[in-house]
Design an enzyme around this catalytic site. Sequence first.
Site, PDB file in Angstrom:
ATOM      1  N   HIS A   4      92.399  18.990  44.092  1.00 19.03           N
ATOM      2  CA  HIS A   4      91.304  19.841  44.589  1.00 19.03           C
ATOM      3  C   HIS A   4      90.044  19.080  44.972  1.00 19.03           C
ATOM      4  CE1 HIS A   4      89.966  19.512  40.357  1.00 19.03           C
ATOM      5  NE2 HIS A   4      88.760  19.658  40.874  1.00 19.03           N
TER       6      HIS A   4
HETATM    7  C1  UD1 Z   1      84.243  22.698  41.868  1.00 17.97           C
HETATM    8  C2  UD1 Z   1      83.448  21.490  41.417  1.00 17.97           C
HETATM    9  C3  UD1 Z   1      84.390  20.387  40.949  1.00 17.97           C
HETATM   10  C4  UD1 Z   1      85.362  20.904  39.905  1.00 17.97           C
HETATM   11  C5  UD1 Z   1      86.076  22.136  40.435  1.00 17.97           C
HETATM   12  C6  UD1 Z   1      86.929  22.708  39.341  1.00 17.97           C
HETATM   13  C7  UD1 Z   1      81.350  21.205  42.691  1.00 17.97           C
HETATM   14  C8  UD1 Z   1      80.637  20.330  43.652  1.00 17.97           C
HETATM   15  N1  UD1 Z   1      82.653  20.920  42.521  1.00 17.97           N
HETATM   16  O1  UD1 Z   1      84.990  22.321  43.015  1.00 17.97           O
HETATM   17  O2  UD1 Z   1      83.633  19.351  40.372  1.00 17.97           O
HETATM   18  O3  UD1 Z   1      86.281  19.899  39.612  1.00 17.97           O
HETATM   19  O4  UD1 Z   1      85.118  23.124  40.830  1.00 17.97           O
HETATM   20  O5  UD1 Z   1      87.950  23.512  39.817  1.00 17.97           O
HETATM   21  O6  UD1 Z   1      80.775  22.073  42.111  1.00 17.97           O
HETATM   22  N2  UD1 Z   1      87.285  29.272  46.243  1.00 17.97           N
HETATM   23  C9  UD1 Z   1      87.912  30.489  46.227  1.00 17.97           C
HETATM   24  N3  UD1 Z   1      87.869  31.219  45.065  1.00 17.97           N
HETATM   25  C10 UD1 Z   1      87.226  30.805  43.946  1.00 17.97           C
HETATM   26  C11 UD1 Z   1      86.580  29.557  43.989  1.00 17.97           C
HETATM   27  C12 UD1 Z   1      86.613  28.797  45.135  1.00 17.97           C
HETATM   28  O7  UD1 Z   1      88.504  30.918  47.206  1.00 17.97           O
HETATM   29  O8  UD1 Z   1      87.257  31.525  42.925  1.00 17.97           O
HETATM   30  C13 UD1 Z   1      87.356  28.447  47.480  1.00 17.97           C
HETATM   31  C14 UD1 Z   1      86.244  28.719  48.463  1.00 17.97           C
HETATM   32  O9  UD1 Z   1      86.759  28.619  49.745  1.00 17.97           O
HETATM   33  C15 UD1 Z   1      85.284  27.584  48.215  1.00 17.97           C
HETATM   34  C16 UD1 Z   1      86.221  26.444  47.839  1.00 17.97           C
HETATM   35  O10 UD1 Z   1      87.277  27.071  47.121  1.00 17.97           O
HETATM   36  O11 UD1 Z   1      84.517  27.275  49.345  1.00 17.97           O
HETATM   37  C17 UD1 Z   1      85.565  25.383  46.964  1.00 17.97           C
HETATM   38  O12 UD1 Z   1      84.986  25.982  45.805  1.00 17.97           O
HETATM   39  P1  UD1 Z   1      83.714  25.313  45.104  1.00 17.97           P
HETATM   40  O13 UD1 Z   1      83.392  26.070  43.883  1.00 17.97           O
HETATM   41  O14 UD1 Z   1      82.627  25.084  46.076  1.00 17.97           O
HETATM   42  O15 UD1 Z   1      84.209  23.873  44.727  1.00 17.97           O
HETATM   43  P2  UD1 Z   1      85.550  23.405  44.015  1.00 17.97           P
HETATM   44  O16 UD1 Z   1      86.362  22.653  45.001  1.00 17.97           O
HETATM   45  O17 UD1 Z   1      86.165  24.535  43.307  1.00 17.97           O
HETATM   46  N1  UDP Z   2      93.675  24.302  34.615  1.00 22.43           N
HETATM   47  C1  UDP Z   2      94.278  25.535  34.397  1.00 22.43           C
HETATM   48  N2  UDP Z   2      95.085  26.031  35.376  1.00 22.43           N
HETATM   49  C2  UDP Z   2      95.334  25.375  36.539  1.00 22.43           C
HETATM   50  C3  UDP Z   2      94.722  24.114  36.740  1.00 22.43           C
HETATM   51  C4  UDP Z   2      93.881  23.605  35.760  1.00 22.43           C
HETATM   52  O1  UDP Z   2      94.088  26.158  33.349  1.00 22.43           O
HETATM   53  O2  UDP Z   2      96.084  25.899  37.376  1.00 22.43           O
HETATM   54  C5  UDP Z   2      92.782  23.768  33.551  1.00 22.43           C
HETATM   55  C6  UDP Z   2      93.165  22.395  33.077  1.00 22.43           C
HETATM   56  O3  UDP Z   2      94.154  22.477  32.062  1.00 22.43           O
HETATM   57  C7  UDP Z   2      91.827  21.870  32.579  1.00 22.43           C
HETATM   58  C8  UDP Z   2      90.845  22.464  33.548  1.00 22.43           C
HETATM   59  O4  UDP Z   2      91.488  23.602  34.103  1.00 22.43           O
HETATM   60  O5  UDP Z   2      91.557  22.340  31.268  1.00 22.43           O
HETATM   61  C9  UDP Z   2      90.532  21.468  34.633  1.00 22.43           C
HETATM   62  O6  UDP Z   2      89.889  22.081  35.686  1.00 22.43           O
HETATM   63  P1  UDP Z   2      89.892  21.504  37.162  1.00 22.43           P
HETATM   64  O7  UDP Z   2      91.049  20.614  37.379  1.00 22.43           O
HETATM   65  O8  UDP Z   2      89.710  22.658  38.057  1.00 22.43           O
HETATM   66  O9  UDP Z   2      88.509  20.702  37.210  1.00 22.43           O
HETATM   67  P2  UDP Z   2      88.043  19.234  36.795  1.00 22.43           P
HETATM   68  O10 UDP Z   2      88.455  18.978  35.405  1.00 22.43           O
HETATM   69  O11 UDP Z   2      88.641  18.275  37.774  1.00 22.43           O
HETATM   70  O12 UDP Z   2      86.575  19.271  36.978  1.00 22.43           O
END
Ligand code: UD1
Ligand code: UDP
Length: 362
Positions: free
Chosen positions: A208
């Site tokens: 991601h």
């Molecule tokens: C964010 C964090 C990242 C973290 C990740 C965990 C920042 C800069 N990044 O990244 O550090 O590892 O969360 O998962 O804050 N979207 C949906 N539904 C949701 C959420 C997101 O459709 O419930 C889609 C949207 O199109 C959105 C894109 O995902 O634009 C990215 O979501 P965003 O929260 O901006 O960043 P993540 O990639 O999730």
């Molecule tokens: N996780 C989860 N379901 C998923 C993917 C991740 O429960 O489908 C959990 C994972 O076990 C960990 C946390 O989400 O505890 C990590 O989140 P993510 O990978 O989104 O973010 P990051 O740690 O890279 O910031």
Amino acid sequence: MTKRFKIAHIVGARPQFVKMALVIDAASGFKHIRSIIVHTGQHYDAGMSDVFFRDLRIPEPNYNLGVGSGSVVTQIAGMMSRLEKVLTKEAPDLIFVYGDTNSTLAGMLAAIRLNIPLAHVEAGLRSFNRAMPEETNRVMTDRVSDLLFCPTGTAVKNLRKEGVVKGVHLTGDVMLDMLAKYVPAARKSRVLKRLGLKRRGYYLATVHRAANTDDVKRLRSLLTIFGRLDKKVIFPVHPRTKKAMAKAGMVPSMNVVVIKPVPYIDMLALETNAAAILTDSGGVQKEAAFFCVPCVTLRGETEWVETVRSGWNVVAGVSEARIRRALARFTKHRPRTRTYAKTGGSAKKMLKIALRFLEAKG
Ligand code: UD1
Ligand code: UDP
């Protein structure tokens, strides 16, 4: 007589719910602490947010700011203006922010501008890659936090090198404590049965990071590599990745089983039983190393250097040759390390420190 203090926990993204769960739970044992939860709404799909509150028994947020997705600047600005209203009304004595997301950054900026003391959970982590939005979020948050709760000794050293020593505490990793708590529940998960999987008969993959999803060539190449591996690849797809795949019309090969994001307990079950994990997630790397499941990190670097030192994590980037070499290495040579990090008591430690800090302030 000790005063009662109000701590506001600002969260918004999946890993922050996991990190906060234990702190909120531990706080209920402190009679001088009242917790309020402010959810920015950064993650809003039920499978990215509600399911964590439900399964991890986190109380409903006191506020959901409903900010949602958008351009980074719009998202952060939306969080800040809504946080200003809530924090002005609630006037907490201390704010807890978690990790390194845009919700962390907005929480930090709001706290600083409203003159509310700030505690950073998971302070001191560095990838030393400033192109990563999370890296700048962390560095900025660490510069201004009053309390910096470091999960590892490396995090403490990183801060020291930057001249940050005041308020720094090595408290341990709440994510690992969380994991230890949920291992028994994960053993009872039926996810393997539901997906028709055998223990060690599949790889688990998550992708991601912006660097991997926003570059179509890179994402396509990762999916191609997954498709050519010798075992089925279970791929719970983050919404960001799903959108990127749909936009570019990417259809992974039959070998790649695309599923929705899974609930935490099922995720732990998938992790513990995988032959290996391929991921660009910070949290998943740690969980893999903790479970002694081989992990191949699909990035050029990692903040969690202890996982690499333990032998259970190899940073391979997105080159097929390096990924294959890493997997082959694990087949030939199983690392001997059993527990790469100690667990226990991190949340309680943080809260005791927070309480001491608040009492000293008066
Ligand atoms: C964010 C964090 C990242 C973290 C990740 C965990 C920042 C800069 N990044 O990244 O550090 O590892 O969360 O998962 O804050 N979207 C949906 N539904 C949701 C959420 C997101 O459709 O419930 C889609 C949207 O199109 C959105 C894109 O995902 O634009 C990215 O979501 P965003 O929260 O901006 O960043 P993540 O990639 O999730
Ligand atoms: N996780 C989860 N379901 C998923 C993917 C991740 O429960 O489908 C959990 C994972 O076990 C960990 C946390 O989400 O505890 C990590 O989140 P993510 O990978 O989104 O973010 P990051 O740690 O890279 O910031």
